[in-house]
Structure formats: structure tokens, C-alpha cells
Design an enzyme around this catalytic site. Sequence first.
Site, PDB file in Angstrom:
ATOM      1  N   SER A 131       0.810  -1.222   0.000  1.00  0.00           N
ATOM      2  CA  SER A 131       0.000   0.000   0.000  1.00  0.00           C
ATOM      3  C   SER A 131       0.844   1.272   0.000  1.00  0.00           C
ATOM      4  CB  SER A 131      -0.868   0.001   1.266  1.00  0.00           C
ATOM      5  OG  SER A 131      -1.402   1.278   1.504  1.00  0.00           O
ATOM      6  N   GLU A 133       0.162   3.623   1.740  1.00  0.00           N
ATOM      7  CA  GLU A 133       0.237   4.057   3.143  1.00  0.00           C
ATOM      8  C   GLU A 133       1.636   3.825   3.720  1.00  0.00           C
ATOM      9  OE1 GLU A 133      -2.601   6.250   4.414  1.00  0.00           O
ATOM     10  OE2 GLU A 133      -1.633   5.224   6.085  1.00  0.00           O
ATOM     11  N   TYR A 155      -1.618   0.483  10.675  1.00  0.00           N
ATOM     12  CA  TYR A 155      -1.876  -0.192   9.394  1.00  0.00           C
ATOM     13  C   TYR A 155      -0.656  -0.058   8.470  1.00  0.00           C
ATOM     14  CZ  TYR A 155      -3.682  -0.807   4.631  1.00  0.00           C
ATOM     15  OH  TYR A 155      -3.852  -1.204   3.314  1.00  0.00           O
TER      16      TYR A 155
HETATM   17  P1  NAP Z   1     -11.460  -4.621   1.939  1.00  0.00           P
HETATM   18  O1  NAP Z   1     -12.632  -4.324   1.045  1.00  0.00           O
HETATM   19  O2  NAP Z   1     -11.429  -4.046   3.297  1.00  0.00           O
HETATM   20  O3  NAP Z   1     -11.358  -6.228   2.054  1.00  0.00           O
HETATM   21  C1  NAP Z   1     -10.534  -6.818   3.025  1.00  0.00           C
HETATM   22  C2  NAP Z   1     -10.741  -8.315   2.970  1.00  0.00           C
HETATM   23  O4  NAP Z   1      -9.911  -8.943   3.970  1.00  0.00           O
HETATM   24  C3  NAP Z   1     -12.170  -8.784   3.277  1.00  0.00           C
HETATM   25  O5  NAP Z   1     -12.503  -9.831   2.402  1.00  0.00           O
HETATM   26  C4  NAP Z   1     -12.083  -9.286   4.714  1.00  0.00           C
HETATM   27  O6  NAP Z   1     -13.024 -10.275   5.030  1.00  0.00           O
HETATM   28  C5  NAP Z   1     -10.703  -9.918   4.653  1.00  0.00           C
HETATM   29  N1  NAP Z   1     -10.133 -10.190   5.991  1.00  0.00           N
HETATM   30  C6  NAP Z   1      -9.996  -9.337   7.020  1.00  0.00           C
HETATM   31  N2  NAP Z   1      -9.438  -9.948   8.074  1.00  0.00           N
HETATM   32  C7  NAP Z   1      -9.207 -11.238   7.702  1.00  0.00           C
HETATM   33  C8  NAP Z   1      -8.668 -12.371   8.335  1.00  0.00           C
HETATM   34  N3  NAP Z   1      -8.229 -12.325   9.602  1.00  0.00           N
HETATM   35  N4  NAP Z   1      -8.567 -13.534   7.642  1.00  0.00           N
HETATM   36  C9  NAP Z   1      -9.035 -13.603   6.375  1.00  0.00           C
HETATM   37  N5  NAP Z   1      -9.593 -12.570   5.717  1.00  0.00           N
HETATM   38  C10 NAP Z   1      -9.671 -11.396   6.371  1.00  0.00           C
HETATM   39  O7  NAP Z   1     -10.103  -4.208   1.215  1.00  0.00           O
HETATM   40  P2  NAP Z   1      -9.805  -3.853  -0.326  1.00  0.00           P
HETATM   41  O8  NAP Z   1     -10.032  -2.404  -0.542  1.00  0.00           O
HETATM   42  O9  NAP Z   1     -10.455  -4.851  -1.198  1.00  0.00           O
HETATM   43  O10 NAP Z   1      -8.217  -4.040  -0.348  1.00  0.00           O
HETATM   44  C11 NAP Z   1      -7.630  -5.308  -0.647  1.00  0.00           C
HETATM   45  C12 NAP Z   1      -6.206  -5.331  -0.114  1.00  0.00           C
HETATM   46  O11 NAP Z   1      -5.457  -4.287  -0.724  1.00  0.00           O
HETATM   47  C13 NAP Z   1      -6.069  -5.091   1.385  1.00  0.00           C
HETATM   48  O12 NAP Z   1      -4.977  -5.859   1.827  1.00  0.00           O
HETATM   49  C14 NAP Z   1      -5.741  -3.626   1.500  1.00  0.00           C
HETATM   50  O13 NAP Z   1      -5.037  -3.367   2.698  1.00  0.00           O
HETATM   51  C15 NAP Z   1      -4.887  -3.442   0.272  1.00  0.00           C
HETATM   52  N6  NAP Z   1      -4.876  -2.106  -0.319  1.00  0.00           N
HETATM   53  C16 NAP Z   1      -6.051  -1.500  -0.640  1.00  0.00           C
HETATM   54  C17 NAP Z   1      -6.025  -0.271  -1.261  1.00  0.00           C
HETATM   55  C18 NAP Z   1      -7.305   0.439  -1.635  1.00  0.00           C
HETATM   56  O14 NAP Z   1      -7.252   1.641  -1.895  1.00  0.00           O
HETATM   57  N7  NAP Z   1      -8.420  -0.264  -1.737  1.00  0.00           N
HETATM   58  C19 NAP Z   1      -4.794   0.341  -1.567  1.00  0.00           C
HETATM   59  C20 NAP Z   1      -3.621  -0.328  -1.229  1.00  0.00           C
HETATM   60  C21 NAP Z   1      -3.664  -1.569  -0.621  1.00  0.00           C
HETATM   61  P3  NAP Z   1     -14.420  -9.935   5.815  1.00  0.00           P
HETATM   62  O15 NAP Z   1     -15.417  -9.635   4.742  1.00  0.00           O
HETATM   63  O16 NAP Z   1     -14.674 -11.208   6.540  1.00  0.00           O
HETATM   64  O17 NAP Z   1     -14.141  -8.762   6.715  1.00  0.00           O
HETATM   65  N1  GDD Z   2     -12.404   7.393   6.201  1.00  0.00           N
HETATM   66  C1  GDD Z   2     -12.506   8.714   6.322  1.00  0.00           C
HETATM   67  N2  GDD Z   2     -13.635   9.252   6.860  1.00  0.00           N
HETATM   68  N3  GDD Z   2     -11.485   9.481   5.891  1.00  0.00           N
HETATM   69  C2  GDD Z   2     -11.625  10.827   5.987  1.00  0.00           C
HETATM   70  C3  GDD Z   2     -12.757  11.424   6.513  1.00  0.00           C
HETATM   71  C4  GDD Z   2     -13.813  10.603   6.991  1.00  0.00           C
HETATM   72  O1  GDD Z   2     -14.842  11.071   7.468  1.00  0.00           O
HETATM   73  N4  GDD Z   2     -12.594  12.775   6.443  1.00  0.00           N
HETATM   74  C5  GDD Z   2     -11.400  12.995   5.906  1.00  0.00           C
HETATM   75  N5  GDD Z   2     -10.796  11.815   5.630  1.00  0.00           N
HETATM   76  C6  GDD Z   2      -9.450  11.652   5.069  1.00  0.00           C
HETATM   77  C7  GDD Z   2      -8.555  10.739   5.885  1.00  0.00           C
HETATM   78  O2  GDD Z   2      -8.043  11.435   7.036  1.00  0.00           O
HETATM   79  C8  GDD Z   2      -7.500  10.395   4.853  1.00  0.00           C
HETATM   80  O3  GDD Z   2      -6.517  11.407   4.799  1.00  0.00           O
HETATM   81  C9  GDD Z   2      -8.277  10.401   3.531  1.00  0.00           C
HETATM   82  O4  GDD Z   2      -9.531  11.029   3.798  1.00  0.00           O
HETATM   83  C10 GDD Z   2      -8.533   9.015   2.949  1.00  0.00           C
HETATM   84  O5  GDD Z   2      -9.057   8.194   3.968  1.00  0.00           O
HETATM   85  P1  GDD Z   2      -9.645   6.723   3.655  1.00  0.00           P
HETATM   86  O6  GDD Z   2     -10.643   6.796   2.556  1.00  0.00           O
HETATM   87  O7  GDD Z   2     -10.071   6.137   4.944  1.00  0.00           O
HETATM   88  O8  GDD Z   2      -8.397   5.947   3.028  1.00  0.00           O
HETATM   89  P2  GDD Z   2      -6.856   5.884   3.457  1.00  0.00           P
HETATM   90  O9  GDD Z   2      -6.086   6.700   2.471  1.00  0.00           O
HETATM   91  O10 GDD Z   2      -6.671   6.161   4.881  1.00  0.00           O
HETATM   92  O11 GDD Z   2      -6.541   4.325   3.241  1.00  0.00           O
HETATM   93  C11 GDD Z   2      -6.982   3.660   2.046  1.00  0.00           C
HETATM   94  O12 GDD Z   2      -5.965   3.733   1.071  1.00  0.00           O
HETATM   95  C12 GDD Z   2      -4.748   3.054   1.414  1.00  0.00           C
HETATM   96  C13 GDD Z   2      -3.779   3.265   0.242  1.00  0.00           C
HETATM   97  O13 GDD Z   2      -3.146   4.511   0.370  1.00  0.00           O
HETATM   98  C14 GDD Z   2      -7.298   2.211   2.445  1.00  0.00           C
HETATM   99  O14 GDD Z   2      -7.904   1.561   1.349  1.00  0.00           O
HETATM  100  C15 GDD Z   2      -6.051   1.443   2.805  1.00  0.00           C
HETATM  101  O15 GDD Z   2      -6.381   0.058   2.989  1.00  0.00           O
HETATM  102  C16 GDD Z   2      -5.055   1.586   1.648  1.00  0.00           C
HETATM  103  O16 GDD Z   2      -3.873   0.876   1.898  1.00  0.00           O
END
Ligand code: NAP
Ligand code: GDD
Length: 344
Positions: A131, A133, A155
Site C-alpha cells: 500500500s 500508506e 496499518y
Molecule cells: P477490503 O474491502 O477491506 O477487504 C478486506 C478483505 O480482507 C475482506 O474480504 C475481509 O473479510 C478480509 N479479511 C480481514 N481480516 C481477515 C482475516 N483475519 N482472515 C481472512 N480474511 C480477512 O479491502 P480492499 O479495498 O479490497 O483491499 C484489498 C487489499 O489491498 C487489502 O490488503 C488492502 O489493505 C490493500 N490495499 C487496498 C487499497 C485500496 O485503496 N483499496 C490500496 C492499497 C492496498 P471480511 O469480509 O470477513 O471482513
Molecule cells: N475514512 C474517512 N472518513 N477518511 C476521511 C474522513 C472521513 O470522514 N474525512 C477525511 N478523511 C481523510 C482521511 O483522514 C484520509 O486522509 C483520507 O480522507 C482518505 O481516507 P480513507 O478513505 O479512509 O483511506 P486511506 O487513504 O486512509 O486508506 C486507504 O488507502 C490506502 C492506500 O493509500 C485504504 O484503502 C487502505 O487500505 C489503503 O492501503
Amino acid sequence: MVSSSLHPMKTAFITGITGQDGSYLAEYLLKQGYKVVGMMRRSATPSTARFAAIEDQVEIGHGDLLDQSSLMRLLDQHKPDEIYNLAAQSFVHSSFHEPVHTGSVTGLGVIRMLEAMRLVCPQARFYQASSSEMFGEVQETPQRETTPFHPRSPYGVAKVYGHWATVNYRESYDMFACSGILFNHESPRRGLEFVTRKISDHVAAIVFGEKDKLALGNLDARRDWGFAGDYIRAMHLMLQQDTADDYVISTGTTQSVREFCRIAFERVGLNYEDFVVVDPRFFRPAEVELLLGDASKAKEKLGWEPEVDFQGLVEMMVDADLQRRLDRFQKPQRGTLPAGVKSS
Ligand code: NAP
Ligand code: GDD
């Protein structure tokens, strides 16, 4: 089971199949002719909604990243060619409240998966969901594969552990293990707690008279937001190369939360300033203020390109949340519905 000559029945094992990316990736791999096995943890209310359309084409195996034996049992049972480790406690805000759990699932979970693969099917190919992050307090802009990490949340710290575990298993055991450093990617299937979906869902709720306000935290945080459907193609491409490597996946543009709000409310003819309020509950102990990725390596070596731009992403998400309400026969109370959003 869908089959084609593109990949004669390769088996893909996806952890996190119930999540946003897992559902898009499963759909994509089925279209490519894969047998898809998805890992789900046991739950009193199983969450198959995101992949309901393909549920009968996916084989589900019950397991948990916290349970080493379940991972080994599932790999032994299915002998996958490709493993996509997408499971994680993925919400940054929650990681401040559940730091140990997040470390155990999002960090140690990766090494449990790698260790299961090393012992059971070391010839498989492994994708780790790393990520942006990990860059946290960014050390250079734009961020690329060589940019040093400075995570700003439990995280982010856990993801750095998972990233280096992946690199370490590649170097130590010659395993085909890739780390995709993905910047934020969103879709109509995004969880409601993430800021983009929170905004799109609230815009629709405001139009349909369910809510009057949208409370957010830091409106000035900037992210490089792309479309999840584009990003899962990059995961698959990484595992089709001759050698394993790490890649940044991003759009190369950055926008603020405020800008997301502006476009989302404009989509329905409203002004975000009339509805958005700042609530300190949504601030984080440490914030990532700016993310902007440089995906040149992925573009050059994988031939990957994103297809959906920022405006298109915001509009897609707002339209989907409006459509969900129309499909439940709700009636709009204010604003204007975009042309494509219609009662069925
Ligand atoms: P998500 O919608 O939150 O999905 C997370 C998945 O992990 C869900 O299927 C959840 O299952 C499963 N999980 C959680 N705890 C677990 C455990 N202990 N054992 C097995 N499964 C478990 O996340 P996403 O947005 O699809 O992201 C997919 C991956 O990419 C994650 O690793 C995330 O950190 C990473 N990532 C995401 C982004 C982004 O912007 N979306 C960016 C960079 C990296 P349940 O349904 O049971 O909770
Ligand atoms: N969730 C949330 N809720 N975020 C808020 C809010 C709110 O009400 N208001 C402002 N934000 C700001 C957060 O402080 C952050 O700076 C930004 O919006 C994005 O927040 P999120 O959408 O929660 O995502 P994230 O960037 O913290 O994390 C996501 O992206 C990562 C990749 O950079 C997640 O998908 C992570 O799993 C992923 O790795």
C-alpha cells in the site's frame, strides 16, 4: 465453471474475496479462464454481497489469516498456481483502535501465507497487496518503488512488514513473490467507512431526503485515487512476468477530499459547502497529508494503463449510490438526477 483457452484452467487462490478488490479480481480471473478459489473467514452473517453475481462460479474455502493451519490446509487442498493475498484489516482509522489485531492480520498474516506457500506449494506465484500508506510522511514526490517508507499508522507499519516479508521470501527461497504498491483505488463496491464511498453514499442519502449533513475529518488530505477495476488488472499482470518484482500502481494525479466532495455534490446540482461539516472525530492521531504515485515502471514493464479518470470515478460512485436507492423505489427529495440514473 467458465473456461477458455487463454489460461487452461489455472487455479487462482484469493484471500479477501469478500472485499472490494477480491470481488473485482475474481470476476476478472474467471473471464480469463481461471478456476477461482476464494478464502473466507467464518462469520455469523457471511458477506458474499460483493461477489453475489459470480458466487456459483467461485469455490469458497474457509480460513483465516490468523490461523496458520487453515492456510496450509487450503493450499494443500487446491494446489493453486497463483495466490493473491488481498485479505487485511484495511481501514487505517480502525488500526489506531485495534493496533495489535491489525499487526497480526495485516502484517504477520502475510508471513503466515508465505510460509504456507513455501511449505505446501513453493512453485506457485504470490501477489502481496502492499500500500501507498507505507510512504506515509512522504520522503519524495511523486512516490516510486525506491522511495523510502515512513508509515504513519499501525496499518502502514503492518503493511511495511508484509512488504519486506514478501521481498525477503523472494530473496531467501527464490519464490515468485511480487508486491504491488497500490495507491488508493475505489469503486461502487468500496466499504462505506472509506472517505470516497462515505461521500458518494451521503450525496445520494441527501438527495433522497435521508440525511441533511455530511460530517468529515481532514478535507485537505490529498490522495492519488484510481478505479479498483483498473488496479486488479495490474495484480494479474505482475504474476505473468518472467521474474517477480515490485510495482507502484497509481494514476499520477492527486486531489483533495474537498475536491472529491465538490465534484460529487455537483453531480446532483448541489453545492458541497451547504452540506459538509468538519467533525474532529474523523481526524487521525497522525495523518498522511499527500500521496501521489509514479507508475512509470508498471506502464513500461507490464504495459498497464488506468482507464477511468478522477471525474469519471466520482461520477460512477455517486450514480451507483443514487441507482441503489431508485432500485429500492425511493423517491428523490432534492437536487437533480444525472441523465443515466433512472427508475427501472
Ligand atoms: P477490503 O474491502 O477491506 O477487504 C478486506 C478483505 O480482507 C475482506 O474480504 C475481509 O473479510 C478480509 N479479511 C480481514 N481480516 C481477515 C482475516 N483475519 N482472515 C481472512 N480474511 C480477512 O479491502 P480492499 O479495498 O479490497 O483491499 C484489498 C487489499 O489491498 C487489502 O490488503 C488492502 O489493505 C490493500 N490495499 C487496498 C487499497 C485500496 O485503496 N483499496 C490500496 C492499497 C492496498 P471480511 O469480509 O470477513 O471482513
Ligand atoms: N475514512 C474517512 N472518513 N477518511 C476521511 C474522513 C472521513 O470522514 N474525512 C477525511 N478523511 C481523510 C482521511 O483522514 C484520509 O486522509 C483520507 O480522507 C482518505 O481516507 P480513507 O478513505 O479512509 O483511506 P486511506 O487513504 O486512509 O486508506 C486507504 O488507502 C490506502 C492506500 O493509500 C485504504 O484503502 C487502505 O487500505 C489503503 O492501503
